[in-house]
Structures are given as C-alpha cells and as structure tokens.
Design a protein around this motif. Structure first.
Motif, mmCIF file in Angstrom:
data_model
loop_
_atom_site.group_PDB
_atom_site.id
_atom_site.type_symbol
_atom_site.label_atom_id
_atom_site.label_comp_id
_atom_site.label_asym_id
_atom_site.label_seq_id
_atom_site.Cartn_x
_atom_site.Cartn_y
_atom_site.Cartn_z
ATOM 1 N N ALA A 218 0.683 -0.531 -0.224
ATOM 2 C CA ALA A 218 -0.201 -0.051 -0.716
ATOM 3 C C ALA A 218 0.835 1.463 0.077
ATOM 4 O O ALA A 218 2.501 1.413 0.864
ATOM 5 C CB ALA A 218 -0.915 0.136 1.325
ATOM 6 N N PRO A 219 0.612 1.981 -0.722
ATOM 7 C CA PRO A 219 1.217 3.546 -0.706
ATOM 8 C C PRO A 219 1.034 3.773 1.387
ATOM 9 O O PRO A 219 0.757 4.115 1.606
ATOM 10 C CB PRO A 219 0.800 4.945 -1.687
ATOM 11 N N ASP A 220 2.442 5.119 0.964
ATOM 12 C CA ASP A 220 2.326 5.229 2.493
ATOM 13 C C ASP A 220 1.810 6.351 2.840
ATOM 14 O O ASP A 220 1.098 7.805 1.599
ATOM 15 C CB ASP A 220 3.849 6.207 2.551
ATOM 16 N N LEU A 221 1.160 6.363 3.717
ATOM 17 C CA LEU A 221 -0.236 7.526 4.451
ATOM 18 C C LEU A 221 0.403 8.618 5.095
ATOM 19 O O LEU A 221 1.352 8.245 6.203
ATOM 20 C CB LEU A 221 -1.381 7.044 4.950
ATOM 21 N N VAL A 222 0.454 9.302 4.869
ATOM 22 C CA VAL A 222 1.229 10.625 5.523
ATOM 23 C C VAL A 222 0.478 12.020 6.002
ATOM 24 O O VAL A 222 -1.318 12.169 5.223
ATOM 25 C CB VAL A 222 2.405 11.576 4.909
ATOM 26 N N ALA A 223 0.274 12.684 7.824
ATOM 27 C CA ALA A 223 -0.877 12.903 7.722
ATOM 28 C C ALA A 223 -0.084 14.388 9.185
ATOM 29 O O ALA A 223 0.745 13.736 9.727
ATOM 30 C CB ALA A 223 -2.131 11.795 8.290
ATOM 31 N N THR A 224 -0.729 15.614 8.813
ATOM 32 C CA THR A 224 0.089 16.097 9.298
ATOM 33 C C THR A 224 -0.919 16.143 10.731
ATOM 34 O O THR A 224 -2.449 15.961 10.592
ATOM 35 C CB THR A 224 -0.798 17.882 9.114
ATOM 36 N N VAL A 225 -0.259 16.513 12.117
ATOM 37 C CA VAL A 225 -0.930 16.077 13.565
ATOM 38 C C VAL A 225 -0.869 17.481 14.753
ATOM 39 O O VAL A 225 0.869 17.781 13.930
ATOM 40 C CB VAL A 225 -0.241 14.564 13.439
ATOM 41 N N ALA A 226 -1.367 17.359 15.211
ATOM 42 C CA ALA A 226 -0.613 18.799 16.732
ATOM 43 C C ALA A 226 -0.195 17.425 17.337
ATOM 44 O O ALA A 226 0.277 16.314 17.207
ATOM 45 C CB ALA A 226 -1.980 18.696 16.913
ATOM 46 N N ALA A 227 0.142 18.544 18.246
ATOM 47 C CA ALA A 227 0.774 17.696 19.989
ATOM 48 C C ALA A 227 -0.470 16.451 20.100
ATOM 49 O O ALA A 227 -1.428 16.207 19.961
ATOM 50 C CB ALA A 227 1.121 18.581 21.096
ATOM 51 N N PRO A 228 0.084 15.621 20.576
ATOM 52 C CA PRO A 228 0.036 14.236 21.075
ATOM 53 C C PRO A 228 -1.427 14.642 22.014
ATOM 54 O O PRO A 228 -1.177 15.345 23.373
ATOM 55 C CB PRO A 228 0.379 13.828 21.568
ATOM 56 N N ALA B 143 -2.269 9.820 21.744
ATOM 57 C CA ALA B 143 -2.266 9.763 21.285
ATOM 58 C C ALA B 143 -2.329 10.622 20.021
ATOM 59 O O ALA B 143 -2.507 12.158 20.829
ATOM 60 C CB ALA B 143 -4.484 9.261 21.152
ATOM 61 N N TRP B 144 -2.233 10.617 18.585
ATOM 62 C CA TRP B 144 -2.257 11.635 17.663
ATOM 63 C C TRP B 144 -3.238 11.496 16.763
ATOM 64 O O TRP B 144 -3.680 9.483 17.028
ATOM 65 C CB TRP B 144 -0.945 11.636 17.018
ATOM 66 N N SER B 145 -3.496 12.315 15.643
ATOM 67 C CA SER B 145 -4.814 11.754 14.934
ATOM 68 C C SER B 145 -4.503 13.250 13.866
ATOM 69 O O SER B 145 -4.192 14.289 14.417
ATOM 70 C CB SER B 145 -6.325 12.497 15.555
ATOM 71 N N GLY B 146 -4.926 12.457 13.049
ATOM 72 C CA GLY B 146 -4.816 13.891 11.875
ATOM 73 C C GLY B 146 -5.089 12.824 10.486
ATOM 74 O O GLY B 146 -6.044 11.959 10.228
ATOM 75 N N GLN B 147 -4.811 13.467 9.232
ATOM 76 C CA GLN B 147 -5.670 13.507 7.845
ATOM 77 C C GLN B 147 -4.817 13.030 7.202
ATOM 78 O O GLN B 147 -4.207 13.901 6.835
ATOM 79 C CB GLN B 147 -7.386 14.088 8.108
ATOM 80 N N SER B 148 -4.731 12.127 6.711
ATOM 81 C CA SER B 148 -4.057 11.920 4.396
ATOM 82 C C SER B 148 -4.591 12.595 3.948
ATOM 83 O O SER B 148 -5.702 13.469 4.119
ATOM 84 C CB SER B 148 -3.609 10.296 4.640
ATOM 85 N N ALA B 149 -3.509 13.314 2.748
ATOM 86 C CA ALA B 149 -4.387 13.874 1.575
ATOM 87 C C ALA B 149 -5.098 12.854 0.896
ATOM 88 O O ALA B 149 -6.729 13.525 0.196
ATOM 89 C CB ALA B 149 -3.089 13.543 0.545
ATOM 90 N N ASP B 150 -5.618 12.242 1.108
ATOM 91 C CA ASP B 150 -6.761 11.321 0.623
ATOM 92 C C ASP B 150 -8.348 10.813 1.794
ATOM 93 O O ASP B 150 -9.058 10.766 0.850
ATOM 94 C CB ASP B 150 -6.188 10.366 -0.230
#
Length: 151
Positions: free
Chosen positions: A73-83, A91-98
């Motif tokens: 699978a392609p890498d999923l990259v997400a921007t996250v805030a401080a945990p 816990a970290w949460s973010g959303q990928s470009a897709d």
C-alpha cells in the motif's frame, strides 16, 4: 558447631545491603537494576517509531508529521498536532491527503514484537478510517531495542 553455623549465617545477613522496606537490595549485577524506569505519558510525546507484524507495518511520528507504511500500500502521511496525553498513554490524530483519518495511540507497557526476543517500552495501536486496526510495539527512536534501527 551449630553455634558457628548460626553465627556465620548472622554475619552473612548483616552484610547484605537492604533497600526500602528492609528487603535485600538488588546486586549491581542484577539486570533489572540496570533497566530504565517505565516511561510516563509526558515522556511519550515527541518522535515515535512503531511497528507491527501480520500484517507488517511501521509508523513514524516526527514533529507534526505521521507516516504509516504498510506492505503493498502507498504510505499514508498526515499532519498531526501535539499528542493528547492520558493516563500512561498518548494519542495522535490526523488526516491524510486522500481524506483518511489516522489515529495512533501508544501505551506505556512492555511489548514484544512476536518475531524475536526484543522488548519495547511501549505498545501501539493504529486505527484508520476504513476500520482497520493495527497493533504492535513502539519506542522513541533513541530508545529502540538493540538491533532495531529507526527507519
């Protein structure tokens, strides 16, 4: 002769160093004494490397970027805030470009990777929008078990 044995035992007990509560202290050669104290939730924040098996996956958290790599699978990259820190977890949460939501949680708990005798100081869980859950182990890159290189 009995007096000599009793006296010898008494002398040996008196020489044993004692820790808190009167229990014998660990010897300097005790491997548990050399182990670092367990991590706290506040120490978890920062760079994290996590990985799991069956299926194989890895996660890197570097600053405000989280990268999930999975076989086939392609890498999923997400921007996250401080945990978000909880009791012995972060816990970290973010959303990928897709548009996929990625949530990574690490817990202060010894963890073995199931593929060898390596022990990690953290357990990890990754959740994706598609209800995919991945479980594995984690460590700060500087504290990865011996023989485990940060990728």
């Amino acid at each position: 002769m009995r007096r000599l044995i009793a006296l010898s035992a008494l002398v040996l007990c008196a020489c044993q160093p004692h820790g808190p509560g009167g229990k014998p202290a660990a010897s300097p050669d005790d491997p548990l004494k050399a182990a670092p104290p367990p991590m706290t939730a506040a120490q978890i924040g920062g760079d994290i490397d996590a990985r799991g098996t069956e299926p194989f996956w890895s996660l890197k958290i570097r600053g405000t970027q989280m990268t999930l790599s999975r076989a086939g699978a392609p890498d999923l990259v997400a921007t996250v805030a401080a945990p978000v820190l909880g009791d012995a977890q972060a816990a970290w949460s973010g959303q990928s470009a897709d548009g996929q939501t990625i949530k990574a949680t690490v817990y202060v708990s010894d963890c073995t990777d199931g593929m060898g005798d390596r022990t990690y100081p953290l357990a990890a869980q990754v959740e994706l929008t598609q209800l995919t859950q991945l479980s594995g182990c984690a460590a700060r890159p500087a504290s990865a078990p011996k023989g485990v290189a940060a990728r």
